[in-house]
Scaffold this motif. Structure first.
Motif, PDB file in Angstrom:
ATOM      1  N   ASP A 146       0.857  -1.183   0.003  1.00  0.00           N
ATOM      2  CA  ASP A 146       0.008  -0.164  -0.064  1.00  0.00           C
ATOM      3  C   ASP A 146       0.708   1.279  -0.132  1.00  0.00           C
ATOM      4  O   ASP A 146       1.850   1.057   0.647  1.00  0.00           O
ATOM      5  N   SER A 147       0.562   2.228  -0.751  1.00  0.00           N
ATOM      6  CA  SER A 147       1.370   3.463  -0.859  1.00  0.00           C
ATOM      7  C   SER A 147       1.020   4.490   0.453  1.00  0.00           C
ATOM      8  O   SER A 147       1.807   5.390   0.800  1.00  0.00           O
ATOM      9  N   ASP A 148      -0.063   4.230   1.023  1.00  0.00           N
ATOM     10  CA  ASP A 148      -0.530   4.925   2.285  1.00  0.00           C
ATOM     11  C   ASP A 148      -0.224   4.186   3.542  1.00  0.00           C
ATOM     12  O   ASP A 148      -0.812   3.412   3.824  1.00  0.00           O
ATOM     13  N   GLY A 149       0.651   4.794   4.421  1.00  0.00           N
ATOM     14  CA  GLY A 149       1.077   4.118   5.680  1.00  0.00           C
ATOM     15  C   GLY A 149      -0.015   4.117   6.568  1.00  0.00           C
ATOM     16  O   GLY A 149      -0.223   3.186   7.468  1.00  0.00           O
ATOM     17  N   HIS A 150      -0.943   5.235   6.632  1.00  0.00           N
ATOM     18  CA  HIS A 150      -1.970   5.363   7.516  1.00  0.00           C
ATOM     19  C   HIS A 150      -2.872   3.994   7.228  1.00  0.00           C
ATOM     20  O   HIS A 150      -3.587   3.405   8.387  1.00  0.00           O
ATOM     21  N   VAL A 151      -3.304   3.941   5.852  1.00  0.00           N
ATOM     22  CA  VAL A 151      -4.236   2.877   5.517  1.00  0.00           C
ATOM     23  C   VAL A 151      -3.574   1.606   5.669  1.00  0.00           C
ATOM     24  O   VAL A 151      -4.134   0.341   6.264  1.00  0.00           O
ATOM     25  N   PHE A 152      -2.307   1.365   5.421  1.00  0.00           N
ATOM     26  CA  PHE A 152      -1.521   0.100   5.614  1.00  0.00           C
ATOM     27  C   PHE A 152      -1.769  -0.322   7.228  1.00  0.00           C
ATOM     28  O   PHE A 152      -2.143  -1.465   7.396  1.00  0.00           O
ATOM     29  N   PHE A 153      -1.331   0.586   8.138  1.00  0.00           N
ATOM     30  CA  PHE A 153      -1.381   0.289   9.356  1.00  0.00           C
ATOM     31  C   PHE A 153      -2.728  -0.087  10.053  1.00  0.00           C
ATOM     32  O   PHE A 153      -2.936  -0.894  10.651  1.00  0.00           O
ATOM     33  N   ILE A 158      -4.048  -3.249  12.525  1.00  0.00           N
ATOM     34  CA  ILE A 158      -4.995  -3.172  13.750  1.00  0.00           C
ATOM     35  C   ILE A 158      -6.199  -3.822  13.328  1.00  0.00           C
ATOM     36  O   ILE A 158      -6.573  -4.894  13.951  1.00  0.00           O
ATOM     37  N   LEU A 159      -7.009  -3.367  12.275  1.00  0.00           N
ATOM     38  CA  LEU A 159      -8.313  -3.764  12.045  1.00  0.00           C
ATOM     39  C   LEU A 159      -8.114  -5.302  11.537  1.00  0.00           C
ATOM     40  O   LEU A 159      -9.356  -6.126  11.743  1.00  0.00           O
ATOM     41  N   ARG A 160      -7.134  -5.694  11.068  1.00  0.00           N
ATOM     42  CA  ARG A 160      -7.022  -7.056  10.583  1.00  0.00           C
ATOM     43  C   ARG A 160      -7.104  -8.179  11.610  1.00  0.00           C
ATOM     44  O   ARG A 160      -7.735  -9.345  11.448  1.00  0.00           O
ATOM     45  N   TRP A 161      -7.149  -8.011  12.842  1.00  0.00           N
ATOM     46  CA  TRP A 161      -7.200  -8.734  14.071  1.00  0.00           C
ATOM     47  C   TRP A 161      -8.609  -8.878  14.514  1.00  0.00           C
ATOM     48  O   TRP A 161      -8.935  -9.898  15.278  1.00  0.00           O
ATOM     49  N   LEU A 162      -9.410  -7.974  14.002  1.00  0.00           N
ATOM     50  CA  LEU A 162     -10.666  -7.998  14.837  1.00  0.00           C
ATOM     51  C   LEU A 162     -11.724  -9.218  14.726  1.00  0.00           C
ATOM     52  O   LEU A 162     -12.457  -9.570  15.260  1.00  0.00           O
ATOM     53  N   ASP A 163     -11.365  -9.759  13.697  1.00  0.00           N
ATOM     54  CA  ASP A 163     -11.993 -11.066  13.263  1.00  0.00           C
ATOM     55  C   ASP A 163     -11.616 -12.264  13.790  1.00  0.00           C
ATOM     56  O   ASP A 163     -12.227 -13.497  13.496  1.00  0.00           O
ATOM     57  N   GLU A 164     -10.392 -12.238  14.393  1.00  0.00           N
ATOM     58  CA  GLU A 164      -9.942 -13.479  15.086  1.00  0.00           C
ATOM     59  C   GLU A 164     -10.757 -13.848  16.239  1.00  0.00           C
ATOM     60  O   GLU A 164     -11.115 -13.023  17.065  1.00  0.00           O
ATOM     61  N   LEU A 182     -10.074   5.409  16.317  1.00  0.00           N
ATOM     62  CA  LEU A 182      -8.604   5.467  16.383  1.00  0.00           C
ATOM     63  C   LEU A 182      -8.050   5.367  14.933  1.00  0.00           C
ATOM     64  O   LEU A 182      -7.099   6.267  14.440  1.00  0.00           O
ATOM     65  N   CYS A 183      -8.429   4.325  14.272  1.00  0.00           N
ATOM     66  CA  CYS A 183      -7.802   4.115  12.685  1.00  0.00           C
ATOM     67  C   CYS A 183      -8.231   5.112  12.078  1.00  0.00           C
ATOM     68  O   CYS A 183      -7.232   5.754  11.164  1.00  0.00           O
ATOM     69  N   ALA A 184      -9.233   5.783  12.071  1.00  0.00           N
ATOM     70  CA  ALA A 184      -9.654   6.748  11.040  1.00  0.00           C
ATOM     71  C   ALA A 184      -8.887   8.161  11.459  1.00  0.00           C
ATOM     72  O   ALA A 184      -8.702   8.867  10.711  1.00  0.00           O
ATOM     73  N   SER A 185      -8.472   8.375  12.791  1.00  0.00           N
ATOM     74  CA  SER A 185      -7.787   9.166  13.230  1.00  0.00           C
ATOM     75  C   SER A 185      -6.280   9.285  13.123  1.00  0.00           C
ATOM     76  O   SER A 185      -5.379  10.126  13.411  1.00  0.00           O
ATOM     77  N   LEU A 186      -5.821   8.086  12.510  1.00  0.00           N
ATOM     78  CA  LEU A 186      -4.313   7.966  12.559  1.00  0.00           C
ATOM     79  C   LEU A 186      -3.691   9.129  11.676  1.00  0.00           C
ATOM     80  O   LEU A 186      -2.414   9.303  12.279  1.00  0.00           O
TER      81      LEU A 186
END
Length: 312
Positions: A146-153, A158-164, A182-186
Motif C-alpha cells: 500500500d502506498s499510504d502508511g496510515h491505511v496500511f497500519f 490493527i483492524l486485521r485482528w478484529l475477526d480473530e 482511532l484508525c480513522a484518526s491515524l
C-alpha cells in the motif's frame, strides 16, 4: 555429578531429535529451550560436539520457517543487521547457528541502537508491505503493498485482528467502534514517515548475542512500515533499564520526531491484539488495548493515550 544419568527425554525433545536426524544431523542430545510461544525449540549437540539451535512445529506443515529464513536473510542483506546463519529451513525444521544470551549492559544496548538505526535509515522505500505475507506468531501477517502508511497500519496491522475468534470474544461493539475511530484518526496521530525495512517483532527476547557479546536479531516478521513500529516493541514490552541507551543512540543517529514516546502505545496495538488472538496468557492485553482506545469511545477525543504492554 559425574556418572549421574541424564533425565529421560521429554516428548518434545524426542520430536526435535527425530526431525533433526531425519534432516541428516547426527544428534547426540537435545536440550529444550524455554521462552518460545510458537515452536518447540532446543539446543542440539551433535556427535562431533557441534552445538546448534533448532526448532520445529507440532501442528500442520506451513511455510513459517522458510518465511523466517527469508526474513533473516533480508535483514542481513538489505539492512546490514547481524542475524544467525541458517543451516536448514523446511516446513518441519529450522536450524540456526548457535548464539548466546543477551548481556544486557549499556554497551550492548548502544550497539543494538546503532544496528536498528542503520537498518531503518539504509532501507527506506516508497511502499508499505512486503512481497509476500508473513507470520506473527502462529497467525498470518498480511503484507499487501500500500502506498499510504496510515491505511496500511489501520487495515493490515490493527483492524486485521478484529475477526480473530479470541479478539472478537474480548471486545464489545463499543470497543470495536473505538478502534475504528482511532484508525480513522491515524493521520492526526502519527506523522508521515517513509517506510523502511522493519524486523516486525522486535521485543527484547528476539535479540540474542554472538560469542563476543554483539547483538543478533532473530524471529523476524519483516515488512516495510514506519520505523517507530519497531521501536514500539522495544519500548512497550518489558525491558531492562539499560535499554534506555538504545533510544538515546537511535535518536542521535536516525532522529526521532516530537511526541514519539506518546505514540509508542498506539503503535504497539498490533502486538497487543496479536497477544489476545494467540491467547492472552494472563498478560492483560485486553485491558491495555481498552486503555489506549479510551479517548475514542463514543466519538471522543483524538489525543494519544498511554498503556502498559502485553506479550505472548
Amino acid at each position: 555429578m559425574p556418572g549421574t544419568p541424564r533425565p529421560p527425554r521429554t516428548p518434545h525433545e524426542e520430536i526435535l531429535t527425530e526431525r533433526l536426524r531425519d534432516a541428516g544431523y547426527a544428534v547426540g542430545e537435545v536440550e529444550r529451550a524455554t521462552g518460545g510461544a510458537v515452536a518447540v525449540a532446543g539446543l542440539a549437540t551433535l556427535q562431533d560436539g557441534t552445538r546448534l539451535f533448532a526448532k520445529t512445529l507440532l501442528g500442520p506443515e506451513q511455510d513459517v520457517f522458510t518465511v523466517e529464513s527469508a526474513g533473516l536473510a533480508a535483514l542481513r542483506a538489505l539492512g546490514g543487521a547481524t542475524t544467525p546463519d541458517v543451516l536448514c529451513a523446511s516446513p518441519r525444521l529450522l536450524v540456526l547457528e548457535r548464539m548466546g544470551p543477551r548481556p544486557d549492559d549499556a554497551r550492548f544496548w548502544e550497539a543494538l541502537g546503532h544496528m536498528i538505526a542503520a537498518l531503518h535509515t539504509s532501507t527506506t522505500g516508497d511502499r508499505f508491505g512486503w512481497h509476500h505475507d508473513g507470520w506473527l506468531g502462529r497467525l498470518r501477517q498480511d503484507n499487501t503493498w500500500d502506498s499510504d502508511g496510515h491505511v496500511f497500519f489501520a487495515q493490515r496491522r490493527i483492524l486485521r485482528w478484529l475477526d480473530e475468534p479470541l479478539v472478537d470474544a474480548e471486545f464489545d461493539r463499543d470497543d470495536r467502534r473505538a478502534l475504528e475511530r482511532l484508525c480513522a484518526s491515524l493521520p492526526d496521530l502519527v506523522p508521515a514517515q517513509r517506510p523502511c525495512l522493519t524486523h516486525g517483532d522486535l521485543w527484547q527476547e528476539n535479540v540474542v548475542a554472538t560469542g563476543d557479546g554483539a547483538p543478533v536479531l532473530v524471529d523476524p516478521a519483516v515488512s516495510y512500515t514506519w520505523p517507530e513500529v519497531d521501536l514500539s516493541m522495544l519500548w512497550c514490552a518489558p525491558r531492562v533499564p539499560q535499554s534506555e541507551r538504545l533510544f538515546a543512540v537511535y535518536a542521535e543517529v536516525a532522529g526521532l520526531q516530537d511526541g514519539w514516546r506518546e505514540r509508542m502505545p498506539l503503535l504497539h496495538l498490533r502486538e497487543l491484539l496479536s497477544t489476545i488472538a494467540h491467547g492472552d496468557g494472563g498478560w492483560g492485553a485486553g485491558e491495555a488495548v481498552r486503555k489506549v482506545i479510551a479517548p475514542f469511545r463514543r466519538g471522543g477525543g483524538r489525543g494519544p493515550a498511554t498503556a502498559p504492554a502485553a506479550r505472548d
